[in-house]
Structures are given as C-alpha cells and as structure tokens.
Motif scaffolding. Structure first.
Motif, short mmCIF file in Angstrom:
data_model
loop_
_atom_site.label_atom_id
_atom_site.label_comp_id
_atom_site.label_asym_id
_atom_site.label_seq_id
_atom_site.Cartn_x
_atom_site.Cartn_y
_atom_site.Cartn_z
N ALA A 1 0.83 -1.21 0.00
CA ALA A 1 0.00 0.00 0.00
C ALA A 1 0.86 1.26 0.00
O ALA A 1 0.56 2.24 -0.70
CB ALA A 1 -0.94 -0.01 1.20
N VAL B 1 2.22 1.82 -3.52
CA VAL B 1 1.21 2.41 -4.40
C VAL B 1 0.99 3.88 -4.04
O VAL B 1 0.91 4.75 -4.92
CB VAL B 1 -0.12 1.63 -4.31
N VAL C 1 -5.83 2.96 -9.67
CA VAL C 1 -5.18 1.73 -9.22
C VAL C 1 -6.05 0.55 -9.65
O VAL C 1 -7.23 0.47 -9.28
CB VAL C 1 -4.97 1.70 -7.69
N THR D 1 -6.62 -3.12 -9.08
CA THR D 1 -6.31 -4.14 -8.08
C THR D 1 -6.93 -5.45 -8.53
O THR D 1 -8.15 -5.59 -8.54
CB THR D 1 -6.85 -3.73 -6.70
N ASN E 1 -8.58 -2.70 -1.08
CA ASN E 1 -8.81 -1.31 -1.50
C ASN E 1 -9.50 -0.50 -0.42
O ASN E 1 -9.14 0.66 -0.17
CB ASN E 1 -9.65 -1.28 -2.78
N LEU F 1 -3.27 4.19 0.01
CA LEU F 1 -3.11 4.02 -1.43
C LEU F 1 -3.11 5.37 -2.16
O LEU F 1 -2.49 5.49 -3.22
CB LEU F 1 -4.23 3.12 -1.97
N LEU G 1 -9.84 3.56 -7.01
CA LEU G 1 -9.32 2.23 -6.71
C LEU G 1 -10.37 1.23 -7.17
O LEU G 1 -11.47 1.21 -6.64
CB LEU G 1 -9.08 2.07 -5.21
#
Length: 259
Positions: A162, A165, A173, A175, A186, A193, A198
């Motif tokens: 995390a 990122v 992002v 994922t 997330n 993050l 996300l």
C-alpha cells in the motif's frame, strides 16, 4: 495506518439511483456515465480516494459468508453491474433494467479517454504479468505507468505494498487479486493508497497482458461472457455452483417479496 471506513456509507452518484441486492448496493449507472464520474474523481485537486466495485453473482454469493468483504462493498463509492446475472436479479427483484458497466470496459474506457494524462498503477496477477500488462497498456492507450506489483503477497505485506502504491501518485489503481481480497484491500488501505480511483478488476490485468483472452464481442454485448469463460476454462468449472446458488437466491427472494 488508518482503517478508512467512512463514518457513513457513501451517497450514490448524484445522477444515478442506488438499489439494494441481498444487502449490497448497486448503482443504476451506464458505462458512459461511469467513465464521466470516474474521470471527474481522478482529476480533481482533492484526490480523495474512491473505491469502485464491479458486482457479479459470484461476489454476492461470497459476500454472504464474509462480513468484511460485504462491508467493503456496502461502503464502496460506486458499485456497477458487471454482468447479466446482476441485470437479471435487478429485473426480478426491482422490476428495473440496469445498464452494465463491466470492469474491463471501465478500465479500457478510462485509458482510451485520458491517455498520457492518466497515471495507472497495475497491482495484481502473477509475478511478471502486471509488467507486461503495463507495457501493453502504455503502447495501446498511451497511458503513463505509475507502477507495477504482482498480487501474490500475504496480509503481513499489505502495508508495504500500500505504501508503494501511495508513493506513485497514481490516478487509477487496478487491483486484481481475486474477488473479495481486492475489494477489502482497497477499502482498508484506501487512504494509504492515495489514489482517486481504486477499482477491483479481477482478470483485467491478465487480459491486458495477453495471458487471458477477452471474451468474444457477441458474448460481451449479450452479457454472457461468464458462460463462455466457464465452459472454455476447466479451472473455472468450480465456479459454476456459485452461479447456480445465485439463481436459487434470486428465486427465493422473489418469492419472499411476492413478485
């Protein structure tokens, strides 16, 4: 580290309705409206984090026995209908036609729209796959690669990943660590993050890397790509019982509601 569960569930997007399916939210929002909304979130100065869930029948079945996963969906900022199963459930239980906004279409749409202005972090899949997906996306869509990391790490490594990122200054992002794991990751680490959007995107990174095939266009138009995937991939055959369980759940709920 902060567990960033909102004090109150997020309000649905202003231009959409929000339904409930088996205790989980579902936003009635088209693909184009989804792309507009996420584009707005990504390029505002505040860079507030937003979680996006693309809901499918398997996720609903999984969530019923995993409270943490169910919570991650319940407090998500946007929950779209990923497949025809969700459309079917909304029609049976609410009498509404819900447009689909599948994960791959959202990701590809954002990359096409924003190109080099879009910084994307590729998080997931087997070691090496995210790197290839990032290279292909940069070549095909012109996006800027903010970073890459595989999805094969255990819970004790979550904060390290995390933090990685969070330092990338990504707008988006991706994922891809499997249903349940990606959504809870997330949600739990959203503040760390430090990205405006996300999205738990399942096999999207594999498709971008070429290690998994995108379902044929006709199956995607009809919303039945999951049938094509299950029939064509023996590794997915164990997922069929979840789909049957989902149909049973919908029928039982429809009977309970007297519809």
């Amino acid at each position: 580290m902060t567990n960033a569960r909102p004090a109150h569930p997020p309000a649905p997007p202003a231009d959409s309705a929000r339904l409930e399916l088996f205790g989980l939210p579902l936003d009635v929002i088209s693909l184009d409206a989804t792309l507009d909304l996420l584009g707005g979130w990504m390029f505002t100065q505040s860079r507030a984090p937003h979680t996006v869930v693309t809901l499918n029948p398997e996720l609903i079945v999984q969530s019923r026995s995993h409270p943490e996963f169910a919570n991650a969906v319940q407090v998500a900022d946007l929950v779209t209908a990923d497949g025809v199963g969700i459309v079917y459930a909304a029609r049976q239980l609410h009498g509404l036609e819900v447009p689909r906004a599948p994960g791959f279409d959202i990701v590809a749409g954002l990359m096409k729209r924003h190109g080099a202005d879009l910084r994307v972090f590729f998080l997931g899949a087997k070691p090496g796959v995210a790197e290839v997906a990032a290279q292909n996306a940069a070549r095909d869509y012109g996006i800027t690669v903010a970073g890459v990391h595989h999805g094969y790490f255990d819970l004790p490594e979550d904060q390290r990943v995390a933090d990685l990122v969070g330092a990338s200054n990504a707008h988006l992002v991706l994922t891809a660590m499997g249903g349940g794991r990606q959504e809870t990751f997330n949600q739990y680490w959203r503040q760390v993050l430090n990205a405006p959007v996300l999205i738990g995107c399942g096999g999207v990174i594999d498709v971008l890397a070429g290690t998994a095939d995108l379902a044929p266009a006709w199956t995607r138009r009809m919303g039945v790509e999951w049938i094509w995937r299950v029939v064509g991939d023996r590794k997915r055959w164990n997922r069929a019982p979840r789909l049957a369980q989902f149909v049973t759940l919908v029928r039982a709920e429809k009977k309970r509601l007297g519809r």
